[in-house]
Motif scaffolding. Structure first.
Motif, PDB file in Angstrom:
ATOM      1  N   ALA A  26      -0.912  -8.738  17.476  1.00 60.51           N
ATOM      2  CA  ALA A  26      -1.239  -7.914  16.563  1.00 60.51           C
ATOM      3  C   ALA A  26      -2.637  -7.718  16.767  1.00 60.51           C
ATOM      4  CB  ALA A  26      -0.865  -8.060  15.120  1.00 60.51           C
ATOM      5  N   GLN A  29      -3.684  -6.168  20.048  1.00 59.93           N
ATOM      6  CA  GLN A  29      -3.507  -4.463  19.689  1.00 59.93           C
ATOM      7  C   GLN A  29      -4.558  -3.734  18.813  1.00 59.93           C
ATOM      8  OE1 GLN A  29       0.459  -3.800  18.046  1.00 59.93           O
ATOM      9  NE2 GLN A  29       0.035  -1.651  17.818  1.00 59.93           N
ATOM     10  N   ARG A  30      -5.129  -4.709  18.054  1.00 61.28           N
ATOM     11  CA  ARG A  30      -6.172  -4.181  17.106  1.00 61.28           C
ATOM     12  C   ARG A  30      -7.427  -3.912  17.828  1.00 61.28           C
ATOM     13  NH1 ARG A  30      -4.229  -7.308  13.028  1.00 61.28           N
ATOM     14  NH2 ARG A  30      -5.753  -9.076  13.781  1.00 61.28           N
ATOM     15  N   GLU A  48      -3.096   6.697  15.018  1.00 62.09           N
ATOM     16  CA  GLU A  48      -2.011   6.142  14.305  1.00 62.09           C
ATOM     17  C   GLU A  48      -0.717   6.725  14.748  1.00 62.09           C
ATOM     18  OE1 GLU A  48       0.376   3.655  12.388  1.00 62.09           O
ATOM     19  OE2 GLU A  48      -1.875   3.378  12.270  1.00 62.09           O
ATOM     20  N   PRO A  52       1.244   3.530  16.976  1.00 64.01           N
ATOM     21  CA  PRO A  52       1.357   3.236  15.673  1.00 64.01           C
ATOM     22  C   PRO A  52       1.411   1.784  15.623  1.00 64.01           C
ATOM     23  CG  PRO A  52       3.305   4.267  16.839  1.00 64.01           C
ATOM     24  CD  PRO A  52       2.143   4.320  17.750  1.00 64.01           C
ATOM     25  N   LYS A  53       0.860   0.866  14.273  1.00 66.29           N
ATOM     26  CA  LYS A  53       0.642  -0.451  14.227  1.00 66.29           C
ATOM     27  C   LYS A  53       2.291  -1.080  14.204  1.00 66.29           C
ATOM     28  CE  LYS A  53      -3.411   0.043  11.659  1.00 66.29           C
ATOM     29  NZ  LYS A  53      -4.141   0.238  10.339  1.00 66.29           N
ATOM     30  N   LYS A  54       3.144  -0.292  13.909  1.00 60.48           N
ATOM     31  CA  LYS A  54       4.312  -1.035  13.784  1.00 60.48           C
ATOM     32  C   LYS A  54       5.267  -0.980  15.055  1.00 60.48           C
ATOM     33  CE  LYS A  54       4.580  -0.665   8.916  1.00 60.48           C
ATOM     34  NZ  LYS A  54       5.555  -1.274   7.819  1.00 60.48           N
ATOM     35  N   SER A  55       4.823  -0.210  16.080  1.00 56.06           N
ATOM     36  CA  SER A  55       5.626  -0.186  17.224  1.00 56.06           C
ATOM     37  C   SER A  55       4.765  -1.077  18.176  1.00 56.06           C
ATOM     38  CB  SER A  55       5.421   1.427  17.936  1.00 56.06           C
ATOM     39  OG  SER A  55       5.958   2.325  17.100  1.00 56.06           O
ATOM     40  N   ASN A  72       6.038   2.793  23.074  1.00 56.89           N
ATOM     41  CA  ASN A  72       7.531   3.518  23.101  1.00 56.89           C
ATOM     42  C   ASN A  72       7.692   3.891  24.290  1.00 56.89           C
ATOM     43  OD1 ASN A  72       7.914   3.156  20.162  1.00 56.89           O
ATOM     44  ND2 ASN A  72       6.456   5.106  19.898  1.00 56.89           N
TER      45      ASN A  72
END
Length: 193
Positions: A26, A29-30, A48, A52-55, A72
């Motif tokens: 994470a 990713q940030r 976003e 996406p933060k959750k992908s 993805n």
């Protein structure tokens, strides 16, 4: 982020160049998202949805110092030797206004599509267009006279003002162009991994 002009070109890139892939933490990713937001402020409202933060975000490392940012199963950005992140041409075609643009004249199109760097006269002649706000070592979309979509993504070797004034030599390093190795791998993705 420090920018560097010591890049490799991508025309010979192929799936055999892929040396590994990792799902990034994470925190990484940030950092990637922040770098992209700083480099492309017009893209920030879309980040976003795009990243996406959750992908899971995967960084594909290649032997030629190329890194692909994949979300993805779609490669969205690349960088070379820890330089600035640049969108892939496919992403740029979806969001054409996220980068500063230069336009080459009709005579330069075939050379750009064969991997040649963009020479100053191709940008300053009738049919060529420069964005005078672009500085040296800036990623730019390379448009072509009479064409709707970008045909390449480049990295300026000199500012737009210097390109106009000096008007000789290489103005932009051609980093990624239609039908180059990266384009072909992108069209076969994710089967190339």
């Amino acid at each position: 982020m420090t920018k560097t002009a010591s890049f490799f070109f991508l025309p010979r890139f192929s799936s055999e160049d892929i040396s590994g892939q990792n799902q990034v933490k994470a925190s990484v990713q940030r950092r990637i998202r922040q770098s992209i937001a700083e480099e492309y402020p017009l893209l920030e409202p879309l980040l976003e949805d795009m990243l996406p933060k959750k992908s899971p975000m995967i960084v594909v490392k290649c032997q030629n110092h190329l890194n692909l940012v994949v979300v993805n199963n779609v490669p969205l950005f690349f960088n070379i030797r820890d330089g600035p992140y640049m969108p892939t041409l496919r992403l740029l075609h979806q969001y054409p206004n996220i980068m500063k643009k230069f336009q080459v004249d009709r005579g330069a199109i075939k050379f750009v599509l064969s991997g040649a760097n963009i020479m100053c006269p191709g940008l300053t002649s009738p049919g060529g267009v420069l964005d005078n706000e672009v500085e040296e070592e800036t990623p730019v979309a390379i448009m072509a006279e009479g064409k709707q979509h970008a045909l390449a993504i480049g990295f300026t070797k000199m500012s737009a003002k210097d390109i106009s004034t000096i008007n000789k030599g290489i103005g932009v390093d051609n980093m990624h162009y239609l039908n180059d190795g990266l384009w072909k791998v992108l069209s076969a993705f994710p089967s190339t991994l």
